[in-house]
Design a protein around this motif. Sequence first.
Motif, PDB file in Angstrom:
ATOM      1  N   ARG A 176     -54.289  -2.119 -27.435  1.00 43.20           N
ATOM      2  CA  ARG A 176     -52.861  -2.323 -27.601  1.00 43.20           C
ATOM      3  C   ARG A 176     -52.556  -2.139 -29.081  1.00 43.20           C
ATOM      4  O   ARG A 176     -53.246  -2.693 -29.931  1.00 43.20           O
ATOM      5  N   ARG A 214     -51.345  -7.797 -14.057  1.00 45.35           N
ATOM      6  CA  ARG A 214     -51.004  -6.912 -15.180  1.00 45.35           C
ATOM      7  C   ARG A 214     -52.226  -6.085 -15.530  1.00 45.35           C
ATOM      8  O   ARG A 214     -53.314  -6.628 -15.736  1.00 45.35           O
ATOM      9  N   GLU A 220     -53.859  -5.027 -17.914  1.00 46.14           N
ATOM     10  CA  GLU A 220     -54.093  -5.212 -19.351  1.00 46.14           C
ATOM     11  C   GLU A 220     -55.032  -4.130 -19.860  1.00 46.14           C
ATOM     12  O   GLU A 220     -56.024  -3.794 -19.208  1.00 46.14           O
ATOM     13  N   PHE A 276     -58.505 -15.995 -20.857  1.00 51.87           N
ATOM     14  CA  PHE A 276     -57.288 -15.899 -21.649  1.00 51.87           C
ATOM     15  C   PHE A 276     -56.482 -14.639 -21.333  1.00 51.87           C
ATOM     16  O   PHE A 276     -55.268 -14.690 -21.156  1.00 51.87           O
ATOM     17  N   ARG A 277     -57.147 -13.508 -21.294  1.00 51.39           N
ATOM     18  CA  ARG A 277     -56.408 -12.273 -20.978  1.00 51.39           C
ATOM     19  C   ARG A 277     -57.108 -11.577 -19.820  1.00 51.39           C
ATOM     20  O   ARG A 277     -58.154 -10.968 -19.994  1.00 51.39           O
ATOM     21  N   VAL A 278     -56.529 -11.717 -18.642  1.00 51.93           N
ATOM     22  CA  VAL A 278     -57.119 -11.158 -17.431  1.00 51.93           C
ATOM     23  C   VAL A 278     -56.109 -10.264 -16.728  1.00 51.93           C
ATOM     24  O   VAL A 278     -54.966 -10.138 -17.181  1.00 51.93           O
ATOM     25  N   PHE A 297     -53.697 -13.221 -12.383  1.00 54.11           N
ATOM     26  CA  PHE A 297     -53.671 -14.629 -12.767  1.00 54.11           C
ATOM     27  C   PHE A 297     -52.531 -15.367 -12.072  1.00 54.11           C
ATOM     28  O   PHE A 297     -51.558 -14.760 -11.650  1.00 54.11           O
ATOM     29  N   MET A 308     -49.382 -17.855 -12.092  1.00 55.83           N
ATOM     30  CA  MET A 308     -48.337 -18.223 -13.048  1.00 55.83           C
ATOM     31  C   MET A 308     -47.542 -19.400 -12.499  1.00 55.83           C
ATOM     32  O   MET A 308     -47.345 -19.506 -11.288  1.00 55.83           O
ATOM     33  N   GLU A 321     -50.550 -17.694 -27.450  1.00 53.44           N
ATOM     34  CA  GLU A 321     -49.531 -18.144 -26.487  1.00 53.44           C
ATOM     35  C   GLU A 321     -50.140 -18.768 -25.228  1.00 53.44           C
ATOM     36  O   GLU A 321     -50.966 -18.166 -24.559  1.00 53.44           O
ATOM     37  N   ILE A 322     -49.671 -19.976 -24.910  1.00 55.45           N
ATOM     38  CA  ILE A 322     -50.084 -20.624 -23.662  1.00 55.45           C
ATOM     39  C   ILE A 322     -48.903 -20.668 -22.701  1.00 55.45           C
ATOM     40  O   ILE A 322     -49.077 -20.673 -21.489  1.00 55.45           O
ATOM     41  N   GLU A 323     -47.697 -20.672 -23.245  1.00 55.83           N
ATOM     42  CA  GLU A 323     -46.486 -20.683 -22.414  1.00 55.83           C
ATOM     43  C   GLU A 323     -45.350 -20.039 -23.199  1.00 55.83           C
ATOM     44  O   GLU A 323     -45.254 -20.222 -24.415  1.00 55.83           O
ATOM     45  N   GLY A 324     -44.509 -19.303 -22.489  1.00 54.66           N
ATOM     46  CA  GLY A 324     -43.310 -18.746 -23.120  1.00 54.66           C
ATOM     47  C   GLY A 324     -42.090 -19.439 -22.531  1.00 54.66           C
ATOM     48  O   GLY A 324     -42.025 -19.657 -21.318  1.00 54.66           O
ATOM     49  N   SER A 363     -42.465 -20.344 -18.629  1.00 54.63           N
ATOM     50  CA  SER A 363     -43.455 -19.600 -17.852  1.00 54.63           C
ATOM     51  C   SER A 363     -44.842 -19.770 -18.452  1.00 54.63           C
ATOM     52  O   SER A 363     -45.067 -19.421 -19.613  1.00 54.63           O
ATOM     53  N   GLY A 415     -49.236 -19.500 -17.771  1.00 51.87           N
ATOM     54  CA  GLY A 415     -50.348 -19.002 -16.964  1.00 51.87           C
ATOM     55  C   GLY A 415     -51.303 -20.155 -16.657  1.00 51.87           C
ATOM     56  O   GLY A 415     -51.626 -20.950 -17.539  1.00 51.87           O
ATOM     57  N   ARG A 454     -54.751 -19.841 -18.657  1.00 45.94           N
ATOM     58  CA  ARG A 454     -54.687 -20.252 -20.067  1.00 45.94           C
ATOM     59  C   ARG A 454     -54.591 -21.769 -20.162  1.00 45.94           C
ATOM     60  O   ARG A 454     -55.100 -22.383 -21.101  1.00 45.94           O
TER      61      ARG A 454
HETATM   62  P1  ATP Z   1     -49.204 -11.836 -24.316  1.00 44.37           P
HETATM   63  O1  ATP Z   1     -48.282 -11.544 -25.475  1.00 44.37           O
HETATM   64  O2  ATP Z   1     -50.328 -12.776 -24.651  1.00 44.37           O
HETATM   65  O3  ATP Z   1     -49.637 -10.620 -23.569  1.00 44.37           O
HETATM   66  P2  ATP Z   1     -46.854 -12.261 -22.764  1.00 44.37           P
HETATM   67  O4  ATP Z   1     -45.862 -12.610 -23.826  1.00 44.37           O
HETATM   68  O5  ATP Z   1     -46.870 -10.913 -22.185  1.00 44.37           O
HETATM   69  O6  ATP Z   1     -48.327 -12.668 -23.249  1.00 44.37           O
HETATM   70  P3  ATP Z   1     -45.445 -13.635 -20.719  1.00 44.37           P
HETATM   71  O7  ATP Z   1     -44.919 -12.379 -20.158  1.00 44.37           O
HETATM   72  O8  ATP Z   1     -44.525 -14.527 -21.489  1.00 44.37           O
HETATM   73  O9  ATP Z   1     -46.733 -13.333 -21.605  1.00 44.37           O
HETATM   74  O10 ATP Z   1     -46.191 -14.421 -19.549  1.00 44.37           O
HETATM   75  C1  ATP Z   1     -46.036 -15.800 -19.333  1.00 44.37           C
HETATM   76  C2  ATP Z   1     -47.353 -16.518 -19.396  1.00 44.37           C
HETATM   77  O11 ATP Z   1     -48.299 -15.908 -18.519  1.00 44.37           O
HETATM   78  C3  ATP Z   1     -48.023 -16.495 -20.754  1.00 44.37           C
HETATM   79  O12 ATP Z   1     -47.538 -17.536 -21.573  1.00 44.37           O
HETATM   80  C4  ATP Z   1     -49.468 -16.714 -20.398  1.00 44.37           C
HETATM   81  O13 ATP Z   1     -49.751 -18.097 -20.218  1.00 44.37           O
HETATM   82  C5  ATP Z   1     -49.604 -16.023 -19.065  1.00 44.37           C
HETATM   83  N1  ATP Z   1     -50.192 -14.682 -19.204  1.00 44.37           N
HETATM   84  C6  ATP Z   1     -49.556 -13.536 -19.543  1.00 44.37           C
HETATM   85  N2  ATP Z   1     -50.406 -12.503 -19.540  1.00 44.37           N
HETATM   86  C7  ATP Z   1     -51.613 -12.999 -19.191  1.00 44.37           C
HETATM   87  C8  ATP Z   1     -52.907 -12.427 -18.990  1.00 44.37           C
HETATM   88  N3  ATP Z   1     -53.126 -11.117 -19.132  1.00 44.37           N
HETATM   89  N4  ATP Z   1     -53.927 -13.235 -18.630  1.00 44.37           N
HETATM   90  C9  ATP Z   1     -53.730 -14.555 -18.448  1.00 44.37           C
HETATM   91  N5  ATP Z   1     -52.533 -15.148 -18.616  1.00 44.37           N
HETATM   92  C10 ATP Z   1     -51.489 -14.394 -18.973  1.00 44.37           C
END
Ligand code: ATP
Length: 530
Positions: free
Chosen positions: A99, A176, A178, A186-188, A191, A193, A261-264, A318, A320, A323
């Motif tokens: 990315r 997603r 990714e 953490f990044r999968v 997941f 939500m 980020e753990i939550e948005g 929101s 995950g 996380r």
């Molecule tokens: P990042 O910037 O880390 O990719 P994001 O801003 O795209 O995250 P959001 O779209 O706000 O994430 O998604 C809401 C929540 O979903 C995030 O706060 C996170 O907890 C979780 N989340 C998002 N992408 C992932 C992922 N690839 N793996 C695990 N959890 C995820």
Amino acid sequence: MPATTMDQIVSLCKRRGFIFPSSEIYGGLQGLYDYGPLGVELKNNIMQDWWRANVYERDDMEGLDAAILMNRLVWKYSGHEDTFVDPLVDCRNCKSRWRADHVKGKCPNCGSTDLTEPRPFNMMFKTAVGPVADAESFAYLRPETAQGIFVNFANVLATTSRKLPFGIAQIGKGFRNEINPRNFLFRVREFDMMEIEYFVMPGTEDEWHQRWLDDRRAWWESIGVPRERITIYDVPKDELAHYSKRTYDLMYAYPDIGAQEIEGIASRSDYDLGSHSKDQGSLGIQARVNPNSHSTARLTYFDTATNRHLVPFVIEPSAGVGRCFLAVLSEAYDEQMVKAPPPEKLAAVADALAAFLKSVGKSEKISANARDAILDRGQTIAAGLPDALPQIETLLALPGADQIELGKKLRGQAQPLADEHFRTVLHLKPDLAPIKAAVFPLKRNHDGLVALAKDIRKGLQKSGRMRAIYDDTGAIGKLYRRQDEIGTPFCLTVDFQSLEDQTVTVRDRDTMAQERVAVQELEAYLEDRL
Ligand code: ATP
């Protein structure tokens, strides 16, 4: 002390069956994990806690469980088809893909600066619905659960007679694609939500945004993630998602990877309901939406005070689940010295560690990166002895460490000492613990003890409110350690006195204190403390 490295968590999850790599027997599939026997319990408990706090304990919320596959038009009008893209760059040297915002001018893998220009990449997985894969059957796996809520807004309103403000909560899978899944859960790519869309009167969104920020921080604290470990990132305008007016990201201080980020918590304006509505021109929508020629509904709210239809504004917390799972484990994790190791044995470990690190420094068998990682970790452990002694096991599990002959000697010195003098314990909030009570007979070959222990387990389990297990596969001390490591708050031991007076010893995970409790009162005793 919380976990200091991600390896401690990864190793515990593997050792005790919290998490397995998906399709492991075929070499796995990157960015996908399975939750094992203990993992599924912890994950379910987290989701139940979230649901209880956000749906049952509030009087302004409804729940929903929408389908994962949706009409493609949802993603057209939500803006995801056009904008759910991450710019990515390729490294021409090692062929890895990143990315663009994760690359600071050079490849994180090989360090080369020979990178392509960023190109957009849509992160939604695609599939076909029905037997023929063509343009008509094309569908996406949802990248967020939120759209299922928006497209059901009118259904929920019509069937519940809710007044603004109110919210709809949903827990479900998101997918997603990714580019670089990493850092364990953490990044999968798939997941769970936990999402809330909270609908408010236009003009009150800033106030509600702040209230949700406060409520969500209180929830994190309630499940064992202290307030001071989460910082708030007020996302700058140029980084906001296409629908957002303002977003607060809650950033948890993860081991190794730091604040992430753990939550948005996004203020989504009237973008989504407006985008999915017909007759947009007549609705006074404030967000910039694309004209909608397909929707059959107006996603509006009739305001009796002004006698007009309006499009509510939306606040979206929101998070995950994965996380959250990682943060909860990291906070609960502790390696505790139960009695001080003898100085001469400690000195022997320190010598073995020094010799091992010296050998790593000279070794040509391992890559420079692996060598630096081992040396770095090893020196921290050496400086942190005796408390850091249990971390030697994770040091020896680092890539390349198995190539060093002296590692065996180090393990031989360190492991028995760690086993005898330390315990790994998860100080999970009792209601999150995968298992609430473990029942042991003092002797496994004594029919009376075994029968009573099994009876007690059955009785506790029957209440339906707690998972209780029976175990007789080791000495009591060993069984305690095993339960400490997975966070079981109470261990119950049935001994010979139990047969006479119908009492058992109950041992507390955190204090290790023991007291005798009558079998009859066990359920009430445990429920009180859970
Ligand atoms: P990042 O910037 O880390 O990719 P994001 O801003 O795209 O995250 P959001 O779209 O706000 O994430 O998604 C809401 C929540 O979903 C995030 O706060 C996170 O907890 C979780 N989340 C998002 N992408 C992932 C992922 N690839 N793996 C695990 N959890 C995820």
